[in-house]
Design a protein around this motif. Structure first.
Motif, PDB file in Angstrom:
ATOM      1  N   THR A  97       0.844  -1.188   0.000  1.00  0.00           N
ATOM      2  CA  THR A  97       0.000   0.000   0.000  1.00  0.00           C
ATOM      3  C   THR A  97       0.882   1.240   0.000  1.00  0.00           C
ATOM      4  O   THR A  97       1.044   1.918   1.000  1.00  0.00           O
ATOM      5  CB  THR A  97      -0.968   0.014   1.196  1.00  0.00           C
ATOM      6  OG1 THR A  97      -0.198  -0.153   2.383  1.00  0.00           O
ATOM      7  CG2 THR A  97      -1.998  -1.081   1.081  1.00  0.00           C
ATOM      8  N   ILE A  98       1.476   1.490  -1.152  1.00  0.00           N
ATOM      9  CA  ILE A  98       2.338   2.639  -1.345  1.00  0.00           C
ATOM     10  C   ILE A  98       1.543   3.667  -2.125  1.00  0.00           C
ATOM     11  O   ILE A  98       0.880   3.345  -3.101  1.00  0.00           O
ATOM     12  CB  ILE A  98       3.603   2.234  -2.123  1.00  0.00           C
ATOM     13  CG1 ILE A  98       4.380   1.200  -1.311  1.00  0.00           C
ATOM     14  CG2 ILE A  98       4.456   3.444  -2.431  1.00  0.00           C
ATOM     15  CD1 ILE A  98       5.486   0.540  -2.077  1.00  0.00           C
ATOM     16  N   GLN A  99       1.610   4.890  -1.692  1.00  0.00           N
ATOM     17  CA  GLN A  99       0.843   5.946  -2.343  1.00  0.00           C
ATOM     18  C   GLN A  99       1.718   6.686  -3.340  1.00  0.00           C
ATOM     19  O   GLN A  99       2.880   6.955  -3.089  1.00  0.00           O
ATOM     20  CB  GLN A  99       0.324   6.948  -1.302  1.00  0.00           C
ATOM     21  CG  GLN A  99      -0.609   6.329  -0.282  1.00  0.00           C
ATOM     22  CD  GLN A  99      -1.893   5.825  -0.921  1.00  0.00           C
ATOM     23  OE1 GLN A  99      -2.453   6.474  -1.779  1.00  0.00           O
ATOM     24  NE2 GLN A  99      -2.342   4.664  -0.498  1.00  0.00           N
ATOM     25  N   LEU A 100       1.158   7.016  -4.469  1.00  0.00           N
ATOM     26  CA  LEU A 100       1.835   7.802  -5.482  1.00  0.00           C
ATOM     27  C   LEU A 100       0.802   8.773  -6.026  1.00  0.00           C
ATOM     28  O   LEU A 100      -0.250   8.360  -6.489  1.00  0.00           O
ATOM     29  CB  LEU A 100       2.357   6.891  -6.601  1.00  0.00           C
ATOM     30  CG  LEU A 100       3.180   7.522  -7.713  1.00  0.00           C
ATOM     31  CD1 LEU A 100       4.511   8.018  -7.156  1.00  0.00           C
ATOM     32  CD2 LEU A 100       3.434   6.528  -8.821  1.00  0.00           C
ATOM     33  N   GLU A 150     -11.103   2.655 -11.518  1.00  0.00           N
ATOM     34  CA  GLU A 150     -11.683   1.331 -11.791  1.00  0.00           C
ATOM     35  C   GLU A 150     -10.799   0.210 -11.249  1.00  0.00           C
ATOM     36  O   GLU A 150     -11.297  -0.766 -10.687  1.00  0.00           O
ATOM     37  CB  GLU A 150     -11.886   1.151 -13.307  1.00  0.00           C
ATOM     38  CG  GLU A 150     -12.952   2.057 -13.884  1.00  0.00           C
ATOM     39  CD  GLU A 150     -12.960   2.077 -15.404  1.00  0.00           C
ATOM     40  OE1 GLU A 150     -14.066   2.230 -15.970  1.00  0.00           O
ATOM     41  OE2 GLU A 150     -11.880   1.946 -16.035  1.00  0.00           O
ATOM     42  N   ILE A 151      -9.489   0.366 -11.408  1.00  0.00           N
ATOM     43  CA  ILE A 151      -8.562  -0.649 -10.888  1.00  0.00           C
ATOM     44  C   ILE A 151      -8.674  -0.731  -9.375  1.00  0.00           C
ATOM     45  O   ILE A 151      -8.743  -1.821  -8.807  1.00  0.00           O
ATOM     46  CB  ILE A 151      -7.111  -0.338 -11.317  1.00  0.00           C
ATOM     47  CG1 ILE A 151      -6.963  -0.479 -12.839  1.00  0.00           C
ATOM     48  CG2 ILE A 151      -6.119  -1.259 -10.596  1.00  0.00           C
ATOM     49  CD1 ILE A 151      -5.657   0.051 -13.393  1.00  0.00           C
ATOM     50  N   SER A 152      -8.723   0.416  -8.728  1.00  0.00           N
ATOM     51  CA  SER A 152      -8.801   0.421  -7.258  1.00  0.00           C
ATOM     52  C   SER A 152     -10.094  -0.234  -6.784  1.00  0.00           C
ATOM     53  O   SER A 152     -10.094  -0.975  -5.804  1.00  0.00           O
ATOM     54  CB  SER A 152      -8.674   1.844  -6.707  1.00  0.00           C
ATOM     55  OG  SER A 152      -9.821   2.610  -6.985  1.00  0.00           O
ATOM     56  N   GLU A 153     -11.182  -0.018  -7.510  1.00  0.00           N
ATOM     57  CA  GLU A 153     -12.458  -0.641  -7.138  1.00  0.00           C
ATOM     58  C   GLU A 153     -12.436  -2.150  -7.372  1.00  0.00           C
ATOM     59  O   GLU A 153     -12.978  -2.909  -6.575  1.00  0.00           O
ATOM     60  CB  GLU A 153     -13.604  -0.004  -7.944  1.00  0.00           C
ATOM     61  CG  GLU A 153     -13.907   1.418  -7.544  1.00  0.00           C
ATOM     62  CD  GLU A 153     -14.842   2.132  -8.511  1.00  0.00           C
ATOM     63  OE1 GLU A 153     -15.214   1.549  -9.563  1.00  0.00           O
ATOM     64  OE2 GLU A 153     -15.185   3.300  -8.223  1.00  0.00           O
ATOM     65  N   GLN A 154     -11.806  -2.589  -8.445  1.00  0.00           N
ATOM     66  CA  GLN A 154     -11.772  -4.014  -8.764  1.00  0.00           C
ATOM     67  C   GLN A 154     -10.840  -4.795  -7.851  1.00  0.00           C
ATOM     68  O   GLN A 154     -11.126  -5.926  -7.479  1.00  0.00           O
ATOM     69  CB  GLN A 154     -11.359  -4.234 -10.227  1.00  0.00           C
ATOM     70  CG  GLN A 154     -12.413  -3.851 -11.219  1.00  0.00           C
ATOM     71  CD  GLN A 154     -13.696  -4.620 -11.003  1.00  0.00           C
ATOM     72  OE1 GLN A 154     -13.704  -5.827 -10.841  1.00  0.00           O
ATOM     73  NE2 GLN A 154     -14.796  -3.900 -10.996  1.00  0.00           N
ATOM     74  N   TYR A 156      -9.599  -3.660  -4.860  1.00  0.00           N
ATOM     75  CA  TYR A 156      -9.698  -3.235  -3.455  1.00  0.00           C
ATOM     76  C   TYR A 156      -8.391  -2.619  -2.961  1.00  0.00           C
ATOM     77  O   TYR A 156      -7.893  -2.957  -1.890  1.00  0.00           O
ATOM     78  CB  TYR A 156     -10.120  -4.390  -2.537  1.00  0.00           C
ATOM     79  CG  TYR A 156     -11.404  -5.073  -2.930  1.00  0.00           C
ATOM     80  CD1 TYR A 156     -12.522  -4.336  -3.306  1.00  0.00           C
ATOM     81  CD2 TYR A 156     -11.500  -6.451  -2.945  1.00  0.00           C
ATOM     82  CE1 TYR A 156     -13.700  -4.959  -3.676  1.00  0.00           C
ATOM     83  CE2 TYR A 156     -12.681  -7.088  -3.312  1.00  0.00           C
ATOM     84  CZ  TYR A 156     -13.771  -6.329  -3.675  1.00  0.00           C
ATOM     85  OH  TYR A 156     -14.938  -6.953  -4.046  1.00  0.00           O
ATOM     86  N   ILE A 157      -7.833  -1.733  -3.768  1.00  0.00           N
ATOM     87  CA  ILE A 157      -6.630  -1.005  -3.391  1.00  0.00           C
ATOM     88  C   ILE A 157      -6.909   0.476  -3.612  1.00  0.00           C
ATOM     89  O   ILE A 157      -7.903   0.844  -4.237  1.00  0.00           O
ATOM     90  CB  ILE A 157      -5.408  -1.445  -4.228  1.00  0.00           C
ATOM     91  CG1 ILE A 157      -5.645  -1.223  -5.725  1.00  0.00           C
ATOM     92  CG2 ILE A 157      -5.045  -2.895  -3.929  1.00  0.00           C
ATOM     93  CD1 ILE A 157      -4.444  -1.510  -6.625  1.00  0.00           C
ATOM     94  N   SER A 158      -6.027   1.341  -3.104  1.00  0.00           N
ATOM     95  CA  SER A 158      -6.225   2.772  -3.316  1.00  0.00           C
ATOM     96  C   SER A 158      -5.768   3.146  -4.729  1.00  0.00           C
ATOM     97  O   SER A 158      -4.997   2.413  -5.368  1.00  0.00           O
ATOM     98  CB  SER A 158      -5.419   3.577  -2.290  1.00  0.00           C
ATOM     99  OG  SER A 158      -4.039   3.487  -2.585  1.00  0.00           O
ATOM    100  N   SER A 162      -2.502   1.876  -7.039  1.00  0.00           N
ATOM    101  CA  SER A 162      -2.614   1.508  -8.444  1.00  0.00           C
ATOM    102  C   SER A 162      -1.609   2.304  -9.275  1.00  0.00           C
ATOM    103  O   SER A 162      -0.906   1.743 -10.121  1.00  0.00           O
ATOM    104  CB  SER A 162      -4.041   1.773  -8.935  1.00  0.00           C
ATOM    105  OG  SER A 162      -4.136   1.539 -10.317  1.00  0.00           O
ATOM    106  N   ARG A 163      -1.505   3.605  -9.017  1.00  0.00           N
ATOM    107  CA  ARG A 163      -0.556   4.454  -9.751  1.00  0.00           C
ATOM    108  C   ARG A 163       0.884   3.987  -9.515  1.00  0.00           C
ATOM    109  O   ARG A 163       1.697   3.959 -10.428  1.00  0.00           O
ATOM    110  CB  ARG A 163      -0.692   5.912  -9.326  1.00  0.00           C
ATOM    111  CG  ARG A 163      -1.873   6.601  -9.924  1.00  0.00           C
ATOM    112  CD  ARG A 163      -1.839   8.108  -9.627  1.00  0.00           C
ATOM    113  NE  ARG A 163      -3.105   8.653  -9.996  1.00  0.00           N
ATOM    114  CZ  ARG A 163      -4.174   8.714  -9.204  1.00  0.00           C
ATOM    115  NH1 ARG A 163      -4.101   8.294  -7.967  1.00  0.00           N
ATOM    116  NH2 ARG A 163      -5.305   9.209  -9.646  1.00  0.00           N
ATOM    117  N   TRP A 164       1.191   3.650  -8.270  1.00  0.00           N
ATOM    118  CA  TRP A 164       2.541   3.209  -7.945  1.00  0.00           C
ATOM    119  C   TRP A 164       2.877   1.940  -8.720  1.00  0.00           C
ATOM    120  O   TRP A 164       3.952   1.829  -9.301  1.00  0.00           O
ATOM    121  CB  TRP A 164       2.704   2.967  -6.438  1.00  0.00           C
ATOM    122  CG  TRP A 164       4.101   2.548  -6.109  1.00  0.00           C
ATOM    123  CD1 TRP A 164       5.162   3.374  -5.856  1.00  0.00           C
ATOM    124  CD2 TRP A 164       4.613   1.205  -6.055  1.00  0.00           C
ATOM    125  NE1 TRP A 164       6.297   2.623  -5.644  1.00  0.00           N
ATOM    126  CE2 TRP A 164       5.992   1.292  -5.762  1.00  0.00           C
ATOM    127  CE3 TRP A 164       4.040  -0.046  -6.230  1.00  0.00           C
ATOM    128  CZ2 TRP A 164       6.802   0.166  -5.632  1.00  0.00           C
ATOM    129  CZ3 TRP A 164       4.845  -1.166  -6.102  1.00  0.00           C
ATOM    130  CH2 TRP A 164       6.214  -1.051  -5.807  1.00  0.00           C
TER     131      TRP A 164
END
Length: 195
Positions: A97-100, A150-154, A156-158, A162-164
């Motif tokens: 769970t790394i934020q970018l 859409e990726i985050s919803e599918q 279950y990630i932020s 997903s961007r990272w």
């Protein structure tokens, strides 16, 4: 798979009526392409085949809902295969769970001279060598056009995670593809000297 509208209607109607011949024809028609879709998301052959079989079960169970006026049959089946593969990915993946932020997301340019030295199989092999979670996000974003939302919803990630993963995939792929292209150059030089 250029089927006429009439052929699609006959095939779908047969499947709705549980006609085994129509079901077999549909299965054979889309087998190779849809198995490839599952392999894009699940490089483990056992999981890919599981997604493929489960996906076709969903296709046959919901084919009565397919509307030829709203889309193409292959696209509709592909979507089912993607979502089935995502369901299996979700149970198999462990995400960091790394934020970018959007501003930090960088585009990595791969020179056309690098790409033209490689075969599709080389590129696919490099994509499959990425960590599973990173590869999944890359496939969803680049190959199938999903947004980070859409990726985050599918998965279950932020969206930041997903961007990272997409940024990391691009960075790793650039290095891998450049290395593969150099290897191809060296092989070509050696075979040229051997002549």
């Amino acid at each position: 798979m250029n089927l006429s509208k009439k052929q699609v209607e006959v095939l779908v109607k047969g499947c709705v009526n549980n006609d085994r011949t129509a079901q077999e024809a549909l299965y054979k028609l889309f087998h190779a392409d849809m198995l490839r879709v599952c392999y894009n998301y699940l490089p483990d052959k056992r999981l890919a085949k599981e997604a493929f079989n489960l996906g076709f079960l969903k296709v046959f169970q919901s084919i009565k809902d397919f509307d030829i006026k709203k889309g193409e049959l292959g696209g509709w089946i592909r979507k089912i295969m993607i979502y089935t593969s995502i369901d299996i990915c979700r149970s198999e993946l462990k995400f960091n769970t790394i934020q970018l932020s959007e501003r930090e997301e960088t585009e990595f340019f791969i020179s056309p001279s690098v790409l033209e030295k490689l075969f599709f199989e080389d590129i696919l092999k490099n994509i499959r060598s990425l960590p599973f979670a990173t590869q999944t996000v890359f496939n969803l974003s680049v190959l199938d056009g999903f947004t980070h939302k859409e990726i985050s919803e599918q998965l279950y990630i932020s969206e930041g995670t997903s961007r990272w993963h997409l940024s990391e995939a691009k960075k790793q792929l650039r290095a891998l593809l450049e290395t593969s292209a150099k290897g191809t150059d060296q092989l070509a030089e050696r075979s040229g000297k051997a002549k």
